[in-house]
Write an enzyme that holds these catalytic residues in place. Structure first.
Site, PDB file in Angstrom:
ATOM      1  N   GLU A   1       0.829  -1.208   0.000  1.00 19.53           N
ATOM      2  CA  GLU A   1       0.000   0.000   0.000  1.00 19.53           C
ATOM      3  C   GLU A   1       0.861   1.253   0.000  1.00 19.53           C
ATOM      4  O   GLU A   1       1.782   1.358   0.804  1.00 19.53           O
ATOM      5  CB  GLU A   1      -0.896  -0.014   1.247  1.00 19.53           C
ATOM      6  CG  GLU A   1      -2.300   0.433   0.969  1.00 19.53           C
ATOM      7  CD  GLU A   1      -2.999  -0.484  -0.019  1.00 19.53           C
ATOM      8  OE1 GLU A   1      -3.092  -0.091  -1.200  1.00 19.53           O
ATOM      9  OE2 GLU A   1      -3.455  -1.566   0.362  1.00 19.53           O
ATOM     10  N   HIS A   2       0.546   2.176  -0.923  1.00 20.75           N
ATOM     11  CA  HIS A   2       1.286   3.432  -1.105  1.00 20.75           C
ATOM     12  C   HIS A   2       2.709   3.192  -1.634  1.00 20.75           C
ATOM     13  O   HIS A   2       3.524   4.097  -1.676  1.00 20.75           O
ATOM     14  CB  HIS A   2       1.311   4.266   0.188  1.00 20.75           C
ATOM     15  CG  HIS A   2      -0.018   4.874   0.531  1.00 20.75           C
ATOM     16  ND1 HIS A   2      -0.442   6.073   0.012  1.00 20.75           N
ATOM     17  CD2 HIS A   2      -1.032   4.421   1.315  1.00 20.75           C
ATOM     18  CE1 HIS A   2      -1.658   6.346   0.469  1.00 20.75           C
ATOM     19  NE2 HIS A   2      -2.041   5.343   1.256  1.00 20.75           N
TER      20      HIS A   2
ATOM     21  N   GLY B   1     -13.379   1.855  -3.082  1.00 22.89           N
ATOM     22  CA  GLY B   1     -11.961   1.666  -3.349  1.00 22.89           C
ATOM     23  C   GLY B   1     -11.676   0.313  -3.992  1.00 22.89           C
ATOM     24  O   GLY B   1     -10.591  -0.230  -3.852  1.00 22.89           O
ATOM     25  N   LEU B   2     -12.660  -0.242  -4.708  1.00 25.62           N
ATOM     26  CA  LEU B   2     -12.474  -1.544  -5.359  1.00 25.62           C
ATOM     27  C   LEU B   2     -12.380  -1.408  -6.881  1.00 25.62           C
ATOM     28  O   LEU B   2     -12.554  -2.361  -7.619  1.00 25.62           O
ATOM     29  CB  LEU B   2     -13.605  -2.508  -4.961  1.00 25.62           C
ATOM     30  CG  LEU B   2     -13.714  -2.778  -3.449  1.00 25.62           C
ATOM     31  CD1 LEU B   2     -14.945  -3.616  -3.132  1.00 25.62           C
ATOM     32  CD2 LEU B   2     -12.451  -3.468  -2.919  1.00 25.62           C
TER      33      LEU B   2
ATOM     34  N   SER C   1     -14.118   2.060 -11.535  1.00 25.78           N
ATOM     35  CA  SER C   1     -13.810   2.827 -12.753  1.00 25.78           C
ATOM     36  C   SER C   1     -12.854   2.057 -13.672  1.00 25.78           C
ATOM     37  O   SER C   1     -13.031   2.030 -14.891  1.00 25.78           O
ATOM     38  CB  SER C   1     -13.242   4.208 -12.412  1.00 25.78           C
ATOM     39  OG  SER C   1     -12.119   4.095 -11.577  1.00 25.78           O
TER      40      SER C   1
ATOM     41  N   GLU D   1      -7.825   7.541 -17.954  1.00 24.25           N
ATOM     42  CA  GLU D   1      -8.211   8.090 -16.658  1.00 24.25           C
ATOM     43  C   GLU D   1      -7.361   9.322 -16.312  1.00 24.25           C
ATOM     44  O   GLU D   1      -7.868  10.308 -15.790  1.00 24.25           O
ATOM     45  CB  GLU D   1      -8.095   7.022 -15.569  1.00 24.25           C
ATOM     46  CG  GLU D   1      -8.734   7.488 -14.282  1.00 24.25           C
ATOM     47  CD  GLU D   1      -9.295   6.380 -13.406  1.00 24.25           C
ATOM     48  OE1 GLU D   1      -9.491   6.660 -12.223  1.00 24.25           O
ATOM     49  OE2 GLU D   1      -9.545   5.262 -13.897  1.00 24.25           O
TER      50      GLU D   1
ATOM     51  N   ASP E   1      -4.625  -0.539 -10.713  1.00 20.70           N
ATOM     52  CA  ASP E   1      -6.032  -0.924 -10.852  1.00 20.70           C
ATOM     53  C   ASP E   1      -6.314  -1.489 -12.238  1.00 20.70           C
ATOM     54  O   ASP E   1      -6.951  -2.522 -12.393  1.00 20.70           O
ATOM     55  CB  ASP E   1      -6.946   0.284 -10.598  1.00 20.70           C
ATOM     56  CG  ASP E   1      -6.731   0.880  -9.222  1.00 20.70           C
ATOM     57  OD1 ASP E   1      -6.018   0.258  -8.410  1.00 20.70           O
ATOM     58  OD2 ASP E   1      -7.271   1.973  -8.955  1.00 20.70           O
TER      59      ASP E   1
END
Length: 376
Positions: free
Chosen positions: A33-34, A121-122, A125, A157, A169
């Site tokens: 994460e991050h 947050g899944l 988009s 995006e 993503d």
């Protein structure tokens, strides 16, 4: 959604049979994460919640999409694309980037539906973008190249919609394999498929809190990481080992040191996670989840009370190997690694405990690792 139902919707709306049905999944990040904007490593998994498109070619360069979920139809002309502010900008942006990349596209009529929870947050988009790309590939007959299509969707995006997201993503939605998580090196964009251990469910726990000040906090974390990278004399924190960090951290300001510590140790955790998954060591994988959350809470400071309570409720269950927040933080979801047979009981127990402690209702999704964007 099953193919029969979306076919019926298409027939009743457009008075014809669809030529193709395509789907693209949402994703959850298991660990890492991050780390993405620090050129590091991430380990997302495509979930069995997806966006579906049933479609049929048109000859006039028009794209018409009827959204079953929003009960609305939107259209655009491939020969004269202009920016708007609606959901249709995601498909439109993908069309724009595909044409820029030299693909010849026909128009199509489509019906779209999806069950990726929005705003959790899944990556709903990214699922829309990749389903659109898969639809254009099917109808134009060009060869599907998952990493390339992920990059095109990311550009759509970034440049069309104007959201500055990384590649994770789109890559997860495009390239995942059923039963596997996707190890992604955010610098080289190299991917590897890591097998999920047998007998385990991935359970997504939505706190029902939504991230508020995430943009300013995100930008602040980003610049603190860049400051630390300059201190260590490297291009990005991905280039600093845990040992180097320990040896050279004195003299770096305290906040930047904490941020760097999270990134450096999180990259190590992702690399170890790949190894333990190959060996089927679920217990150690759970420990890595726990260590990741604690680091995000204490060093990177991007959790909130709801996330911390949710993770505690999950860890208290005997059937849980480990749990952590997932996504940008400050709300959204946690992800837990749970014994498959006990996943339903786990979900009910955690929901009840969370309600009691936070006064909030959780949404819980027991997920399987699913296939990336595909034609059905």
């Amino acid at each position: 959604m099953d193919p029969t139902t979306i076919t019926q919707h298409f027939q009743s709306h457009f008075n014809a049979k669809p030529q193709f049905i395509v789907r693209a999944p949402g994703r959850v990040n298991l660990i890492g994460e991050h780390t993405d904007y620090n050129d590091g490593f991430v380990l997302p998994m495509a979930i069995d919640h997806a966006v579906w498109l049933a479609l049929r070619a048109r000859t006039d360069g028009k794209v018409r999409i009827h959204s079953l979920d929003l009960e609305t139809e939107s259209a655009f002309d491939l020969h004269s694309l202009t920016r708007g502010t609606d959901w249709i900008e995601y498909p439109k942006g993908v069309a724009s980037e595909l044409m820029k990349a030299g693909y010849k596209l026909p128009g199509f009529d489509a019906v779209m539906t999806g069950d990726v929870p929005r705003g959790a947050g899944l990556s709903s988009s990214a699922a829309v973008e990749l389903a659109t790309a898969r639809a254009f590939a099917a109808i134009s007959g060009f060869e599907w190249n998952a990493p390339l299509m992920a990059k095109i969707a990311q550009k759509a995006e970034n440049q069309w919609v104007g959201v500055n997201c990384g590649i994770m993503d789109q890559m997860a939605s495009a390239a995942c394999k059923e039963g596997y998580a996707l190890f992604l090196d955010c610098r080289s964009l190299e991917i590897q498929h890591a097998p999920l251990p047998k007998g385990v469910s991935i359970v997504i726990l939505d706190t029902s809190t939504r991230r508020g000040l995430v943009d300013s906090a995100y930008n602040e974390r980003r610049s603190q990481c860049e400051e630390a990278a300059r201190w260590f004399g490297v291009k990005a924190l991905r280039d600093v080992s845990v040992e180097e960090f320990e040896n050279k951290k004195s003299g770096l300001n305290e906040i930047a040191a904490k941020r760097a510590k999270h990134i450096v140790t999180e990259n190590e955790r992702v690399l170890e996670a790949i190894e333990v998954m190959k060996n089927g060591n679920v217990t150690r994988l759970g420990e890595l989840f726990n260590a990741s959350h604690d680091s995000l809470r204490d060093d990177f400071e991007v959790t909130n009370d709801a996330l911390n309570v949710m993770v505690e409720c999950a860890r208290e269950q005997m059937s849980c190997y480990g749990a952590r927040m997932t996504g940008a933080g400050f709300g959204g979801c946690a992800v837990a690694l749970v014994e498959e047979e006990k996943a339903e009981a786990f979900s009910q127990a955690v929901s009840a405990a969370y309600r009691q402690r936070s006064g909030l209702e959780a949404s819980v999704y027991v997920c399987k690792a699913s296939e990336g964007a595909s034609i059905l």
